[in-house]
Design a protein around this motif. Sequence first.
Motif, PDB file in Angstrom:
ATOM      1  N   ASN A  21       0.855  -1.193   0.000  1.00 27.10           N
ATOM      2  CA  ASN A  21       0.000   0.000   0.000  1.00 27.10           C
ATOM      3  C   ASN A  21       0.890   1.241   0.000  1.00 27.10           C
ATOM      4  N   ALA A  22       0.305   2.394  -0.235  1.00 26.86           N
ATOM      5  CA  ALA A  22       1.115   3.609  -0.322  1.00 26.86           C
ATOM      6  C   ALA A  22       1.023   4.466   0.937  1.00 26.86           C
ATOM      7  N   ALA A  23       0.088   4.120   1.853  1.00 27.60           N
ATOM      8  CA  ALA A  23      -0.009   4.895   3.099  1.00 27.60           C
ATOM      9  C   ALA A  23       1.264   4.703   3.917  1.00 27.60           C
ATOM     10  N   MET A  24       1.790   3.475   3.891  1.00 24.90           N
ATOM     11  CA  MET A  24       3.026   3.204   4.649  1.00 24.90           C
ATOM     12  C   MET A  24       4.209   3.969   4.045  1.00 24.90           C
ATOM     13  N   ILE A  25       4.180   4.205   2.739  1.00 22.30           N
ATOM     14  CA  ILE A  25       5.260   4.932   2.058  1.00 22.30           C
ATOM     15  C   ILE A  25       5.184   6.426   2.439  1.00 22.30           C
ATOM     16  N   ALA A  26       3.966   6.971   2.376  1.00 18.51           N
ATOM     17  CA  ALA A  26       3.778   8.387   2.727  1.00 18.51           C
ATOM     18  C   ALA A  26       4.081   8.611   4.209  1.00 18.51           C
ATOM     19  N   GLY A  27       3.672   7.650   5.052  1.00 16.57           N
ATOM     20  CA  GLY A  27       3.862   7.779   6.505  1.00 16.57           C
ATOM     21  C   GLY A  27       5.334   7.801   6.880  1.00 16.57           C
ATOM     22  N   LEU A  28       6.078   6.809   6.411  1.00 19.69           N
ATOM     23  CA  LEU A  28       7.505   6.747   6.732  1.00 19.69           C
ATOM     24  C   LEU A  28       8.257   7.886   6.050  1.00 19.69           C
ATOM     25  N   GLY A  29       7.851   8.211   4.811  1.00 19.92           N
ATOM     26  CA  GLY A  29       8.518   9.272   4.056  1.00 19.92           C
ATOM     27  C   GLY A  29       8.457  10.607   4.791  1.00 19.92           C
ATOM     28  N   TYR A  30       7.344  10.853   5.476  1.00 20.46           N
ATOM     29  CA  TYR A  30       7.211  12.097   6.245  1.00 20.46           C
ATOM     30  C   TYR A  30       8.339  12.213   7.275  1.00 20.46           C
ATOM     31  N   HIS A  31       8.542  11.133   8.061  1.00 20.84           N
ATOM     32  CA  HIS A  31       9.584  11.170   9.108  1.00 20.84           C
ATOM     33  C   HIS A  31      10.975  11.323   8.498  1.00 20.84           C
ATOM     34  N   GLN A  32      11.174  10.617   7.382  1.00 14.71           N
ATOM     35  CA  GLN A  32      12.470  10.668   6.710  1.00 14.71           C
ATOM     36  C   GLN A  32      12.763  12.101   6.240  1.00 14.71           C
ATOM     37  N   PHE A  33      11.762  12.744   5.667  1.00 16.22           N
ATOM     38  CA  PHE A  33      11.930  14.099   5.141  1.00 16.22           C
ATOM     39  C   PHE A  33      12.164  15.101   6.274  1.00 16.22           C
ATOM     40  N   MET A  34      11.455  14.909   7.396  1.00 16.18           N
ATOM     41  CA  MET A  34      11.563  15.871   8.497  1.00 16.18           C
ATOM     42  C   MET A  34      12.963  15.904   9.101  1.00 16.18           C
ATOM     43  N   LYS A  35      13.722  14.808   8.915  1.00 12.77           N
ATOM     44  CA  LYS A  35      15.081  14.777   9.481  1.00 12.77           C
ATOM     45  C   LYS A  35      16.006  15.766   8.771  1.00 12.77           C
ATOM     46  N   THR A  36      15.868  15.894   7.445  1.00 13.26           N
ATOM     47  CA  THR A  36      16.812  16.728   6.691  1.00 13.26           C
ATOM     48  C   THR A  36      16.115  17.865   5.937  1.00 13.26           C
ATOM     49  N   LYS A  37      14.813  17.720   5.744  1.00 15.30           N
ATOM     50  CA  LYS A  37      14.016  18.692   4.961  1.00 15.30           C
ATOM     51  C   LYS A  37      14.635  18.925   3.578  1.00 15.30           C
ATOM     52  N   THR A  38      15.205  17.842   3.019  1.00 15.51           N
ATOM     53  CA  THR A  38      15.853  17.966   1.707  1.00 15.51           C
ATOM     54  C   THR A  38      15.212  17.012   0.714  1.00 15.51           C
ATOM     55  N   SER A  39      14.956  17.502  -0.473  1.00 18.81           N
ATOM     56  CA  SER A  39      14.398  16.678  -1.545  1.00 18.81           C
ATOM     57  C   SER A  39      15.484  15.754  -2.081  1.00 18.81           C
ATOM     58  N   ASP A  40      15.108  14.577  -2.591  1.00 19.76           N
ATOM     59  CA  ASP A  40      16.086  13.707  -3.252  1.00 19.76           C
ATOM     60  C   ASP A  40      16.464  14.313  -4.601  1.00 19.76           C
ATOM     61  N   SER A  41      17.610  13.834  -5.123  1.00 21.49           N
ATOM     62  CA  SER A  41      18.071  14.320  -6.419  1.00 21.49           C
ATOM     63  C   SER A  41      17.302  13.585  -7.525  1.00 21.49           C
ATOM     64  N   PHE A  42      17.132  14.246  -8.670  1.00 23.19           N
ATOM     65  CA  PHE A  42      16.468  13.585  -9.797  1.00 23.19           C
ATOM     66  C   PHE A  42      17.340  12.470 -10.385  1.00 23.19           C
ATOM     67  N   ASP A  43      18.571  12.357  -9.895  1.00 28.16           N
ATOM     68  CA  ASP A  43      19.456  11.262 -10.336  1.00 28.16           C
ATOM     69  C   ASP A  43      19.132   9.943  -9.623  1.00 28.16           C
ATOM     70  N   LEU A  44      18.317   9.999  -8.564  1.00 24.07           N
ATOM     71  CA  LEU A  44      18.050   8.766  -7.809  1.00 24.07           C
ATOM     72  C   LEU A  44      17.439   7.693  -8.716  1.00 24.07           C
ATOM     73  N   GLU A  45      18.036   6.507  -8.671  1.00 25.31           N
ATOM     74  CA  GLU A  45      17.573   5.397  -9.516  1.00 25.31           C
ATOM     75  C   GLU A  45      16.850   4.372  -8.640  1.00 25.31           C
ATOM     76  N   PRO A  46      15.949   3.565  -9.231  1.00 28.93           N
ATOM     77  CA  PRO A  46      15.330   2.490  -8.453  1.00 28.93           C
ATOM     78  C   PRO A  46      16.370   1.462  -8.007  1.00 28.93           C
ATOM     79  N   MET A  47      16.098   0.809  -6.874  1.00 30.16           N
ATOM     80  CA  MET A  47      17.023  -0.216  -6.365  1.00 30.16           C
ATOM     81  C   MET A  47      16.272  -1.521  -6.243  1.00 30.16           C
ATOM     82  N   THR A  48      16.656  -2.529  -7.035  1.00 36.98           N
ATOM     83  CA  THR A  48      15.935  -3.807  -6.988  1.00 36.98           C
ATOM     84  C   THR A  48      16.218  -4.537  -5.687  1.00 36.98           C
ATOM     85  N   ARG A  49      17.411  -4.303  -5.089  1.00 36.40           N
ATOM     86  CA  ARG A  49      17.734  -4.889  -3.782  1.00 36.40           C
ATOM     87  C   ARG A  49      18.280  -3.784  -2.892  1.00 36.40           C
TER      88      ARG A  49
END
Length: 340
Positions: free
Chosen positions: A309-337
Motif C-alpha cells: 500500500n502507499a499509506a506506509m510509504i507516505a507515513g515513513l517518508g514524512y519522518h524521513q523528510f523531516m530529518k533533513t528537509k531535503t528533496s532527493d536528487s532527480f538522479d536517484l535510480e530504483p534499487m531492486t535490492r
Amino acid sequence: MIVLGIESTCDETAASIVKDGQEILSNVVASQIDLHSLYGGVVPELACRKHIDVILPVIDRALKDAGLHSIQDVDLICVAKGPGLIGALLIGINTAKALAFAAGKPWIGVNHIEAHIYAAMMQYIHVLQFPLLGVVISGGHTSLLEISELGSYRLLGQTIDDAVGEAFDKVASMLDLPYPGGPNIEEMAKKGDRHRYPFKAGVVKGRPLDFSYSGLKTSVLYTIKGQNKSKGATTAISEEDKPDVAASFQHHALIDIVNKCQLAIKEYNLHGIVIGGGVSNNQYLRQLFASQIPDVPVYFPPAGLSLDNAAMIAGLGYHQFMKTKTSDSFDLEPMTRIPF
Ligand code: KG4
Ligand code: ZN
C-alpha cells in the motif's frame, strides 16, 4: 504536512494521502491479482504495463478521496524506491519525479521494506519504547531486525533460501490453490488438523535467528506427490487430506517465526515486536504470537496496511523528510535490492 505516497514495487499500484506521518486521508490500491493469477504468479512485463495504465488514475483518486483539488495541495511526494521489480519501480519513481518537477514539490524515495514495518508502528509512533524487534515477512523477505529508533536498523537474521510468503505461494500451487497462495492456504487450513503431518521449518547451523523454508517445502511436496514429485504427477493424497497439509504447513512455517522472535527478544533485550509484510495479514500468526509470547507487546499493521500500500510509504517518508528537509536528487535510480 500533506504527503502523497506512491507504491509500485510489484503487482499493486497504490497511492495515498497521509497527514503528518499518521493520519490517513486516502488509501487507494489497484491490485493486479486477476491479471497474474492466470499465470500462477507475477509476470513482470505485464505488471509494468498495468502500472503505466493505472498509476495516474490511482493518484487522482487518492487526491479526490482526501478532498484535495490537485497536486498543488500536496507538500511532499514519497515513492517506493525499492526493493522490487525494476520495470515496476521505474514507473512509480518516474511518475514521482515528473509530478515533483512539474509542481515544484520536494520528493523522496522510501525503502519499501522499512515502510512495511512502519505500517505496524504508524498509530503508536509517539508512544513506542525502543529498541524493538522488527519482523519482515513477505513474498520476498523473512528478516529479523533490531530497531534502535525509526530509521536505524541492524539485521539479526534472515532466510537463507525462500521467503516465508514465497513458501506459502509454492505450497498453495502444490495444493492446486490459486495465486496468491497465502490467503488461500490460510482459508483451507481452517478446516485442517495442524498436527497431522510432522513438518519442520529449517534450522541454520550456528545461526539461530536465520530461516530456511526449502526443506519444509520439499517435505510438503513429497507428502503431496509421494516419491514421484514431478509437477504433473498425480497426487498421493486425497482431496480430504489437503486441509491437513495446509494446516500442518502453516503451523510449522509460522511457529518457527514466533520461536525465533522469542529468542531474539531475550538475546537482545528488546521491548516489543513490530511486524510487517503480506504474511502479517495471517490471523493464525496473530493467534500464535498472542498465545506464545503474551507478555511482550506485539504490533501488527491495521486493516488495509498489511499488503502492499502507499499509506506506509507516505507515513515513513514524512519522518524521513523531516530529518533533513531535503528533496532527493532527480538522479536517484530504483534499487531492486536494498540490504539492511
Ligand atoms: O508484502 P507483500 O504484499 O508483497 C511483497 O512485498 O512481497 O506480500 C505478499 C506475500 C505473498 O507471498 C502472499 O502469499 C503472502 O504475502 N500473504 C500471506 C497472507 N496474505 C498474503 N501469507 C500467509 N497468510 C496470509 N493471509
Ligand atoms: Zn511488500
